[in-house]
Design an enzyme around this catalytic site. Structure first.
Site, PDB file in Angstrom:
ATOM      1  CB  SER A   1     -20.287 -21.678   7.795  1.00  0.00           C
ATOM      2  OG  SER A   1     -20.716 -21.096   9.003  1.00  0.00           O
TER       3      SER A   1
ATOM      4  CE  LYS B   1     -15.708 -17.295  11.834  1.00  0.00           C
ATOM      5  NZ  LYS B   1     -16.494 -18.454  11.372  1.00  0.00           N
TER       6      LYS B   1
ATOM      7  NE  ARG C   1     -18.311 -15.911  16.277  1.00  0.00           N
ATOM      8  CZ  ARG C   1     -18.240 -15.102  15.230  1.00  0.00           C
ATOM      9  NH1 ARG C   1     -18.547 -15.547  14.023  1.00  0.00           N
ATOM     10  NH2 ARG C   1     -17.893 -13.843  15.381  1.00  0.00           N
TER      11      ARG C   1
END
Length: 210
Positions: free
Chosen positions: A112, A141, A43
């Site tokens: 997600s 996040k 990521r």
């Protein structure tokens, strides 16, 4: 690869270079895999495309001989360029149908899901697995919906048949609860990336998962 989705879902490492304490990404990932990580999701939110590509190539070179899956977060183009095992997409990323057209039938596509409705749609549209996000609140996040909690996992498990991975605030103290609630695996960020020994951290969490 799609036939063996469950074989690598148990302990996923989602990378975050900002937590690596000056260590190279390859170094941290190598330690984590030695400790029992079964899948690595690369990521990157801030680096250039070239840097993202270089990191993906380096991780593929590390992981492929070890038969550990490499999943690329968000970027279908990077997944295609390096021949990654899969791509993980958010609700605002490329639709599953377009990603499947580009990546082909054998590439894994994860989605997600921030709600039951997201999870149902992902299954209907052909996702291979769902990342339930976030299970618990997390500082890594800041653009996610409110935490779904263990009850959220249970609700989604009752309604969908494809594999589920919990992500968000998961660590040694709660990983087993996430599996008990119905998830097939957990995705961990800071509990491994920021650990003094990523290998030891992965080993401990893997033992908790059984």
């Amino acid at each position: 690869m799609r036939e063996s989705v469950n074989s690598w879902l148990l302990l996923n490492l989602v990378t975050d270079r900002s937590l690596s304490q000056g260590r190279s990404l390859v170094e941290v990932v190598a330690e984590a895999v030695a400790g029992g990580v079964t899948c690595v999701q690369l990521r990157e939110k801030t680096c250039s495309t070239r840097q993202f590509l270089d990191e993906a190539l380096a991780l593929k070179a590390l992981l492929q001989p070890l038969r550990v899956s490499l999943i690329i977060n968000d970027r279908v183009d990077i997944a295609m360029a390096v021949g990654a095992d899969g791509v993980h997409l958010g609700q605002s990323d490329m639709p599953i149908s377009h990603a499947r057209h580009l990546l082909g039938p054998d590439c894994l596509i994860g989605i997600s899901a921030e709600s039951v409705q997201d999870a149902l749609a992902a299954e209907q549209q052909g996702a291979d697995y769902i990342g339930i996000s976030p299970v618990f609140s997390t500082p890594t996040k800041t653009d996610t919906a409110p935490a779904l909690g263990l009850n959220g996992i249970r609700q989604i498990r009752e309604l969908v048949r494809i594999p589920l991975v919990g992500i968000g605030g998961i660590n040694l103290t709660n990983a087993r609860q996430v599996i008990a609630a119905g998830a097939d695996g957990v995705a961990v960020v800071s509990a491994i990336m920021a650990a003094e020994s990523p290998r030891q951290a992965a080993e401990v969490i893997r033992r908790e998962l059984g």
